[in-house]
Motif scaffolding. Structure first.
Motif, PDB file in Angstrom:
ATOM      1  N   LYS A   7     -11.926  35.228 -31.340  1.00 47.07           N
ATOM      2  CA  LYS A   7     -12.901  34.751 -30.362  1.00 47.07           C
ATOM      3  C   LYS A   7     -12.724  33.257 -30.095  1.00 47.07           C
ATOM      4  CE  LYS A   7     -17.888  34.545 -29.517  1.00 47.07           C
ATOM      5  NZ  LYS A   7     -19.241  34.852 -30.059  1.00 47.07           N
ATOM      6  N   LEU A  10      -9.514  32.768 -27.932  1.00 47.80           N
ATOM      7  CA  LEU A  10      -9.662  33.205 -26.541  1.00 47.80           C
ATOM      8  C   LEU A  10     -10.625  32.313 -25.760  1.00 47.80           C
ATOM      9  CD1 LEU A  10      -9.718  37.100 -26.951  1.00 47.80           C
ATOM     10  CD2 LEU A  10      -7.836  35.667 -26.150  1.00 47.80           C
ATOM     11  N   GLU A  11     -11.733  31.928 -26.384  1.00 46.68           N
ATOM     12  CA  GLU A  11     -12.706  31.100 -25.681  1.00 46.68           C
ATOM     13  C   GLU A  11     -12.183  29.688 -25.423  1.00 46.68           C
ATOM     14  OE1 GLU A  11     -16.235  31.212 -28.014  1.00 46.68           O
ATOM     15  OE2 GLU A  11     -16.902  33.169 -27.246  1.00 46.68           O
ATOM     16  N   ASN A  12     -11.225  29.265 -26.228  1.00 51.33           N
ATOM     17  CA  ASN A  12     -10.682  27.911 -26.082  1.00 51.33           C
ATOM     18  C   ASN A  12      -9.193  27.951 -25.702  1.00 51.33           C
ATOM     19  OD1 ASN A  12     -12.976  26.015 -27.269  1.00 51.33           O
ATOM     20  ND2 ASN A  12     -12.835  27.825 -28.600  1.00 51.33           N
ATOM     21  N   SER A  13      -8.824  28.996 -24.991  1.00 54.18           N
ATOM     22  CA  SER A  13      -7.412  29.173 -24.652  1.00 54.18           C
ATOM     23  C   SER A  13      -6.861  28.008 -23.834  1.00 54.18           C
ATOM     24  CB  SER A  13      -7.213  30.491 -23.891  1.00 54.18           C
ATOM     25  OG  SER A  13      -7.987  30.508 -22.706  1.00 54.18           O
ATOM     26  N   LYS A  57      -4.691  40.344 -26.203  1.00 51.11           N
ATOM     27  CA  LYS A  57      -5.636  41.130 -25.414  1.00 51.11           C
ATOM     28  C   LYS A  57      -5.173  42.574 -25.270  1.00 51.11           C
ATOM     29  CE  LYS A  57      -7.056  37.136 -22.625  1.00 51.11           C
ATOM     30  NZ  LYS A  57      -7.051  36.538 -21.262  1.00 51.11           N
TER      31      LYS A  57
END
Length: 289
Positions: A7, A10-13, A57
């Motif tokens: 998480k 992905l949130e800070n990709s 993903k």
């Protein structure tokens, strides 16, 4: 990958991608892609990092990895770009996840390392495997194409064919020359074959042996092989090595060899201007009578 760390990644990709690109830019001045344009390097890096995030993903899907590895091969980029890039990505991701926690102990660091490794290592293996497989396939196709072009037999006139040879002749290629030569002589019903070695840089004992074998094979099926393109340095080498090429005709140029081939097949080159003048003189002579 651990869901908590997944998480965060992905949130800070965007942040991770920017950190990765900043570090990967330093690789451009290395020894393998320094001549690549900035635009191509940047777009490929973006695609590379997108492939990495797509893997987390769409776990189980490998199509994007196959396509990317094939693209790198077509671009001529080395495998080290993949391995270096993924190692940098692993380090950047670990550093970023660790920076998001207020308390970091050895257990937490171990969890992060293990989790990120579980994400990146399969990608490394998959990309390396796809790259290697694609490369081997391309090399195999190129080898076949080169073999097909390496010993062509060209019919230039009824019963006369030419085999131009270019480059080094090794045992494998000599076998191909022999096969193409015999097959072509039968296919084109050739009485004379001109084997042109103008483009062969070195004629040593082994090369001469292969040539003699090919010429002898042609003789056994009822045709004549003329060796053309004998340069002075090659002639001297042949004499110094004591190689006997006296069993079949040799000529210094393709033009001279072709003239000999015409003679063997009971033909000759005629100057039409001279012939026409003879005919006119004959007609004029008959008219006077």
């Amino acid at each position: 990958m651990d869901q908590k760390f997944k998480k965060i990644a992905l949130e800070n990709s965007d942040s991770i991608v920017n950190m990765w690109i900043n570090e990967i830019d330093s690789l451009k001045n290395g020894n393998y892609i320094s001549n690549v344009s900035d635009e191509l390097f940047e777009s490929t890096n973006r695609e590379f990092v997108n492939v990495i995030f797509k893997s987390i993903k769409d776990q189980g899907s490998t199509k994007h990895l196959e396509d990317f590895s094939e693209k790198l091969i077509n671009l001529g980029w080395p495998l080290s770009y993949i391995t270096d890039g993924l190692q940098v990505f692993r380090r950047v991701t670990v550093d970023f996840i660790l920076s998001q926690s207020e308390q970091v102990d050895s257990n937490y660091i171990a969890q992060v390392l293990k989790s990120v490794d579980a994400w990146t290592e399969p990608i490394i293996r998959q990309l390396v495997n796809e790259y290697s497989g694609s490369w081997e396939h391309i090399v195999s196709l190129q080898r076949v194409a080169l073999q097909e072009l390496s010993a062509p037999l060209i019919p230039v006139m009824d019963n006369i064919t030419v085999m131009p040879l270019i480059g080094t002749i090794d045992t494998e290629r000599a076998k191909l020359i022999m096969e193409n030569l015999l097959e072509g002589v039968m296919k084109h019903n050739s009485e004379v074959v001109l084997m042109d070695i103008t483009g062969v840089p070195v004629v040593d004992t082994m090369v001469a042996h292969h040539i003699i074998q090919a010429a002898e094979a042609v003789r056994l099926i009822g045709s004549t092989c003329i060796l053309v393109g004998i340069r002075p340095e090659i002639a001297q080498t042949i004499v110094n090595l004591g190689i006997d090429l006296g069993k079949f005709p040799t000529k210094s140029s393709l033009k001279k060899g072709f003239t000999t081939a015409l003679e063997i097949t009971n033909r000759k080159v005629v100057d039409m201007n001279t012939e026409n003048q003879k005919i006119e003189d004959m007609i004029e002579s008959i008219g006077k009578e």
